[in-house]
Design a protein around this motif. Sequence first.
Motif, PDB file in Angstrom:
ATOM      1  N   ARG A   1      -5.368   2.773  -4.585  1.00 49.59           N
ATOM      2  CA  ARG A   1      -6.313   1.280  -5.281  1.00 49.59           C
ATOM      3  C   ARG A   1      -5.558   0.291  -4.424  1.00 49.59           C
ATOM      4  N   ALA A   2      -4.455   0.182  -3.834  1.00 54.74           N
ATOM      5  CA  ALA A   2      -3.937  -0.951  -3.064  1.00 54.74           C
ATOM      6  C   ALA A   2      -4.638  -0.912  -1.644  1.00 54.74           C
ATOM      7  N   ARG A   3      -4.803   0.457  -1.254  1.00 53.01           N
ATOM      8  CA  ARG A   3      -5.233   0.515   0.054  1.00 53.01           C
ATOM      9  C   ARG A   3      -7.090   0.034  -0.124  1.00 53.01           C
ATOM     10  N   LEU A   4      -7.546   0.111  -0.865  1.00 53.26           N
ATOM     11  CA  LEU A   4      -8.748  -0.147  -1.221  1.00 53.26           C
ATOM     12  C   LEU A   4      -9.137  -1.608  -1.626  1.00 53.26           C
ATOM     13  N   GLY A   5      -8.128  -2.227  -1.925  1.00 50.94           N
ATOM     14  CA  GLY A   5      -8.243  -3.763  -2.540  1.00 50.94           C
ATOM     15  C   GLY A   5      -8.727  -3.704  -3.633  1.00 50.94           C
TER      16      GLY A   5
ATOM     17  N   GLU B   1       0.887  -1.139  -0.013  1.00 54.19           N
ATOM     18  CA  GLU B   1      -0.107   0.127  -0.024  1.00 54.19           C
ATOM     19  C   GLU B   1       0.986   1.174  -0.087  1.00 54.19           C
ATOM     20  N   ILE B   2       1.867   1.178   0.414  1.00 59.23           N
ATOM     21  CA  ILE B   2       2.863   2.230   0.657  1.00 59.23           C
ATOM     22  C   ILE B   2       3.762   2.273  -0.740  1.00 59.23           C
ATOM     23  N   ALA B   3       3.444   3.262  -1.832  1.00 61.33           N
ATOM     24  CA  ALA B   3       4.028   3.326  -3.054  1.00 61.33           C
ATOM     25  C   ALA B   3       5.593   3.777  -3.066  1.00 61.33           C
ATOM     26  N   GLY B   4       5.686   4.752  -2.032  1.00 60.39           N
ATOM     27  CA  GLY B   4       7.183   4.906  -1.836  1.00 60.39           C
ATOM     28  C   GLY B   4       7.255   6.392  -1.077  1.00 60.39           C
ATOM     29  N   VAL B   5       8.134   7.356  -1.598  1.00 64.02           N
ATOM     30  CA  VAL B   5       8.038   8.517  -0.972  1.00 64.02           C
ATOM     31  C   VAL B   5       8.619   9.608  -1.906  1.00 64.02           C
ATOM     32  N   LEU B   6       7.951  10.791  -1.723  1.00 63.97           N
ATOM     33  CA  LEU B   6       8.438  11.764  -2.532  1.00 63.97           C
ATOM     34  C   LEU B   6       8.841  12.989  -1.821  1.00 63.97           C
ATOM     35  N   ASN B   7       9.940  13.914  -2.443  1.00 62.88           N
ATOM     36  CA  ASN B   7      10.355  14.892  -1.954  1.00 62.88           C
ATOM     37  C   ASN B   7       9.769  16.277  -2.479  1.00 62.88           C
ATOM     38  N   LEU B   8       8.858  16.765  -1.824  1.00 56.91           N
ATOM     39  CA  LEU B   8       8.024  17.776  -2.078  1.00 56.91           C
ATOM     40  C   LEU B   8       8.482  19.200  -1.265  1.00 56.91           C
ATOM     41  N   ARG B   9       8.908  19.890  -1.942  1.00 56.16           N
ATOM     42  CA  ARG B   9       9.466  21.027  -1.447  1.00 56.16           C
ATOM     43  C   ARG B   9      10.723  20.786  -0.420  1.00 56.16           C
ATOM     44  N   GLY B  10      11.310  20.112  -0.389  1.00 54.25           N
ATOM     45  CA  GLY B  10      12.074  19.814   0.700  1.00 54.25           C
ATOM     46  C   GLY B  10      11.630  18.728   1.904  1.00 54.25           C
ATOM     47  N   ARG B  11      10.427  18.486   1.975  1.00 54.10           N
ATOM     48  CA  ARG B  11       9.886  17.503   2.756  1.00 54.10           C
ATOM     49  C   ARG B  11       9.512  16.290   2.219  1.00 54.10           C
ATOM     50  N   ILE B  12       9.875  15.160   2.978  1.00 54.93           N
ATOM     51  CA  ILE B  12       9.917  13.730   2.541  1.00 54.93           C
ATOM     52  C   ILE B  12       8.266  13.608   2.866  1.00 54.93           C
ATOM     53  N   VAL B  13       7.544  13.126   1.780  1.00 60.08           N
ATOM     54  CA  VAL B  13       6.034  12.797   1.832  1.00 60.08           C
ATOM     55  C   VAL B  13       6.044  11.407   1.566  1.00 60.08           C
ATOM     56  N   THR B  14       5.434  10.597   2.339  1.00 57.09           N
ATOM     57  CA  THR B  14       5.141   8.967   2.098  1.00 57.09           C
ATOM     58  C   THR B  14       4.077   9.003   1.187  1.00 57.09           C
ATOM     59  N   VAL B  15       3.738   8.131   0.410  1.00 59.32           N
ATOM     60  CA  VAL B  15       2.983   8.309  -0.908  1.00 59.32           C
ATOM     61  C   VAL B  15       2.072   6.887  -0.612  1.00 59.32           C
ATOM     62  N   VAL B  16       0.745   6.964  -0.525  1.00 61.18           N
ATOM     63  CA  VAL B  16      -0.073   5.733  -0.455  1.00 61.18           C
ATOM     64  C   VAL B  16      -0.680   5.541  -1.361  1.00 61.18           C
ATOM     65  N   ASP B  17      -0.811   4.312  -2.036  1.00 62.65           N
ATOM     66  CA  ASP B  17      -1.438   3.983  -3.290  1.00 62.65           C
ATOM     67  C   ASP B  17      -2.861   3.424  -2.844  1.00 62.65           C
TER      68      ASP B  17
ATOM     69  N   ARG C   1     -14.597  -3.309   1.144  1.00 58.73           N
ATOM     70  CA  ARG C   1     -13.264  -2.776   1.193  1.00 58.73           C
ATOM     71  C   ARG C   1     -13.485  -1.374   1.236  1.00 58.73           C
ATOM     72  N   MET C   2     -14.588  -0.804   1.190  1.00 58.81           N
ATOM     73  CA  MET C   2     -14.783   0.639   1.123  1.00 58.81           C
ATOM     74  C   MET C   2     -15.231   1.044   2.520  1.00 58.81           C
ATOM     75  N   ALA C   3     -15.982   0.329   2.942  1.00 58.77           N
ATOM     76  CA  ALA C   3     -16.601   0.495   4.410  1.00 58.77           C
ATOM     77  C   ALA C   3     -15.523   0.698   5.618  1.00 58.77           C
ATOM     78  N   LYS C   4     -14.559  -0.261   5.401  1.00 55.57           N
ATOM     79  CA  LYS C   4     -13.381   0.117   6.359  1.00 55.57           C
ATOM     80  C   LYS C   4     -12.698   1.185   6.276  1.00 55.57           C
ATOM     81  N   LEU C   5     -12.864   2.035   5.281  1.00 53.94           N
ATOM     82  CA  LEU C   5     -12.131   3.373   5.111  1.00 53.94           C
ATOM     83  C   LEU C   5     -12.963   4.409   5.123  1.00 53.94           C
ATOM     84  N   ALA C   6     -14.140   4.389   5.127  1.00 51.33           N
ATOM     85  CA  ALA C   6     -15.295   5.130   5.057  1.00 51.33           C
ATOM     86  C   ALA C   6     -15.592   5.836   6.159  1.00 51.33           C
ATOM     87  N   GLY C   7     -16.006   6.895   6.340  1.00 55.56           N
ATOM     88  CA  GLY C   7     -16.554   7.741   7.357  1.00 55.56           C
ATOM     89  C   GLY C   7     -17.930   8.307   7.108  1.00 55.56           C
TER      90      GLY C   7
END
Length: 107
Positions: free
Chosen positions: A19-23, A1-17, A73-79
């Motif tokens: 599609r994978a997170r929702l199955g 589910e973690i697709a990687g990291v990005l450098n966004l204006r000097g900040r390291i950002v964790t990237v979440v996929d 799959r959606m209900a576990k992440l839905a508010g």
Amino acid sequence: EIAGVLNLRGRIVTVVDMRARLGLPKADDGKLPMAVGVDQRGESYGLLIDQIGEVLRLPDDGREDNPVNLDPRMAKLAGGVHRLDGQLMVVLDIDRVLELVPDAKAA
């Protein structure tokens, strides 16, 4: 589910996929995903998504509980959901989306 990291204006950002997170299966349409930035508890994240539709500002009092027949799959992440012109818009709960530790019961 973690697709990687990005450098966004000097900040390291964790990237979440998302599609994978929702199955969901990987997209096969050849289009590149886009990232939406989210700040949560002092940390920055990028959510990889397929596309952005309309940006809506909806009142909290219009939000309803998840329907019992919502895809698990959606209900576990839905508010909750909002009813929009005969359709349901699922509201993602960012706390649940970013809870990336596997459920202890599943182990």
